[in-house]
Enzyme design. Sequence first.
Site, PDB file in Angstrom:
ATOM      1  N   LYS A 156      46.468  14.905  80.908  1.00  0.00           N
ATOM      2  CA  LYS A 156      47.493  14.065  80.183  1.00  0.00           C
ATOM      3  C   LYS A 156      47.524  13.215  81.146  1.00  0.00           C
ATOM      4  O   LYS A 156      47.239  12.807  82.051  1.00  0.00           O
ATOM      5  CB  LYS A 156      48.099  14.835  79.976  1.00  0.00           C
ATOM      6  N   TYR A 164      51.808  16.034  67.289  1.00  0.00           N
ATOM      7  CA  TYR A 164      52.992  17.270  67.907  1.00  0.00           C
ATOM      8  C   TYR A 164      54.138  17.289  67.291  1.00  0.00           C
ATOM      9  O   TYR A 164      55.239  17.518  67.787  1.00  0.00           O
ATOM     10  CB  TYR A 164      53.500  16.731  69.366  1.00  0.00           C
ATOM     11  N   ASN A 180      53.211  18.504  82.577  1.00  0.00           N
ATOM     12  CA  ASN A 180      52.686  19.978  83.222  1.00  0.00           C
ATOM     13  C   ASN A 180      51.075  19.714  82.736  1.00  0.00           C
ATOM     14  O   ASN A 180      49.898  20.204  83.006  1.00  0.00           O
ATOM     15  CB  ASN A 180      52.631  20.445  82.355  1.00  0.00           C
ATOM     16  N   HIS A 214      46.775  19.516  78.217  1.00  0.00           N
ATOM     17  CA  HIS A 214      47.097  19.759  76.899  1.00  0.00           C
ATOM     18  C   HIS A 214      45.731  20.909  76.542  1.00  0.00           C
ATOM     19  O   HIS A 214      44.585  20.514  76.769  1.00  0.00           O
ATOM     20  CB  HIS A 214      47.107  19.142  76.219  1.00  0.00           C
ATOM     21  N   GLU A 249      43.607  19.792  65.725  1.00  0.00           N
ATOM     22  CA  GLU A 249      43.655  18.455  66.874  1.00  0.00           C
ATOM     23  C   GLU A 249      42.211  17.847  67.107  1.00  0.00           C
ATOM     24  O   GLU A 249      41.972  16.797  67.474  1.00  0.00           O
ATOM     25  CB  GLU A 249      44.487  19.407  68.036  1.00  0.00           C
TER      26      GLU A 249
HETATM   27  P1  IDP Z   1      52.491  24.085  75.490  1.00  0.00           P
HETATM   28  O1  IDP Z   1      51.728  22.144  75.552  1.00  0.00           O
HETATM   29  O2  IDP Z   1      51.762  24.553  76.833  1.00  0.00           O
HETATM   30  O3  IDP Z   1      51.469  24.476  74.092  1.00  0.00           O
HETATM   31  P2  IDP Z   1      54.546  23.232  73.628  1.00  0.00           P
HETATM   32  O4  IDP Z   1      55.830  24.289  73.446  1.00  0.00           O
HETATM   33  O5  IDP Z   1      53.032  23.325  72.526  1.00  0.00           O
HETATM   34  O6  IDP Z   1      53.882  23.800  74.962  1.00  0.00           O
HETATM   35  O7  IDP Z   1      55.392  21.755  74.181  1.00  0.00           O
HETATM   36  C1  IDP Z   1      53.884  20.893  73.930  1.00  0.00           C
HETATM   37  C2  IDP Z   1      54.430  19.724  75.483  1.00  0.00           C
HETATM   38  O8  IDP Z   1      55.479  19.794  75.399  1.00  0.00           O
HETATM   39  C3  IDP Z   1      54.339  21.314  76.692  1.00  0.00           C
HETATM   40  O9  IDP Z   1      52.884  20.876  76.952  1.00  0.00           O
HETATM   41  C4  IDP Z   1      55.387  19.838  77.338  1.00  0.00           C
HETATM   42  O10 IDP Z   1      54.816  19.222  78.021  1.00  0.00           O
HETATM   43  C5  IDP Z   1      56.524  19.551  76.784  1.00  0.00           C
HETATM   44  N1  IDP Z   1      57.200  19.924  76.599  1.00  0.00           N
HETATM   45  C6  IDP Z   1      57.528  21.423  76.334  1.00  0.00           C
HETATM   46  N2  IDP Z   1      58.685  21.881  76.340  1.00  0.00           N
HETATM   47  C7  IDP Z   1      59.694  20.837  76.780  1.00  0.00           C
HETATM   48  C8  IDP Z   1      60.849  21.149  77.065  1.00  0.00           C
HETATM   49  O11 IDP Z   1      61.866  21.293  77.372  1.00  0.00           O
HETATM   50  N3  IDP Z   1      61.174  19.690  77.913  1.00  0.00           N
HETATM   51  C9  IDP Z   1      60.371  18.377  78.158  1.00  0.00           C
HETATM   52  N4  IDP Z   1      59.107  18.676  77.855  1.00  0.00           N
HETATM   53  C10 IDP Z   1      59.186  19.770  77.446  1.00  0.00           C
HETATM   54 MG    MG Z   2      51.335  22.888  71.758  1.00  0.00          MG
END
Ligand code: IDP
Ligand code: MG
Length: 160
Positions: A20, A60, A123, A126, A137
């Site tokens: 990212k 997303y 984080n 992805h 994807e």
């Molecule tokens: P993942 O990346 O581990 O698959 P997902 O639930 O698919 O997690 O969410 C996609 C991305 O959205 C996460 O990697 C993170 O960057 C962001 N995200 C998820 N939950 C939150 C939140 O509660 N606050 C802010 N960003 C979030």
């Molecule tokens: Mg995800």
Amino acid sequence: SNLFPTGWTGFNERGFIAVKPDGVQRRLVGEIIQRFEKKGFQLVGMKLVQASEDLLREHYRDLRDKPFFKGLVRYMSSGPIVAMVWQGLDVVKMSRRVLGETNPANSLPGTIRGDYCVEVGRNVIHGSDSVESAQREISLWFRPDELECWEDSSAQWIYE
Ligand code: IDP
Ligand code: MG
């Protein structure tokens, strides 16, 4: 590869991984690639891209009703991303273990998110959450001719 003529599952499973914008800015690209390489997965596609908001909204789309969706699209379009396709046995599930949990606070040391970040909204990486989303994807981020099929000379030392 003709070694595993079984389709895109099993040894030939493919997963979509993206460093990212925060991971690129923080110079984590090499470290992240190295973890997947050392694990034994095979790189079959890679590019540095500035993703459009449209692409990210599609990527997303399952999260479109979440309160953080708008901020997520802004974050993901804030700079270039390194998009990659990695291949190998159970690569999708194993990649999720290499990444750690969605929230870095829940990620163990030794995982990418456990080692390199603090907040869920930054984080650094992805990874596809299932073989089906990986296929969706990969076709969203790569044209077929951007993916390389190459014979992996180390496969016999990685697979029994
Ligand atoms: P993942 O990346 O581990 O698959 P997902 O639930 O698919 O997690 O969410 C996609 C991305 O959205 C996460 O990697 C993170 O960057 C962001 N995200 C998820 N939950 C939150 C939140 O509660 N606050 C802010 N960003 C979030
Ligand atoms: Mg995800």
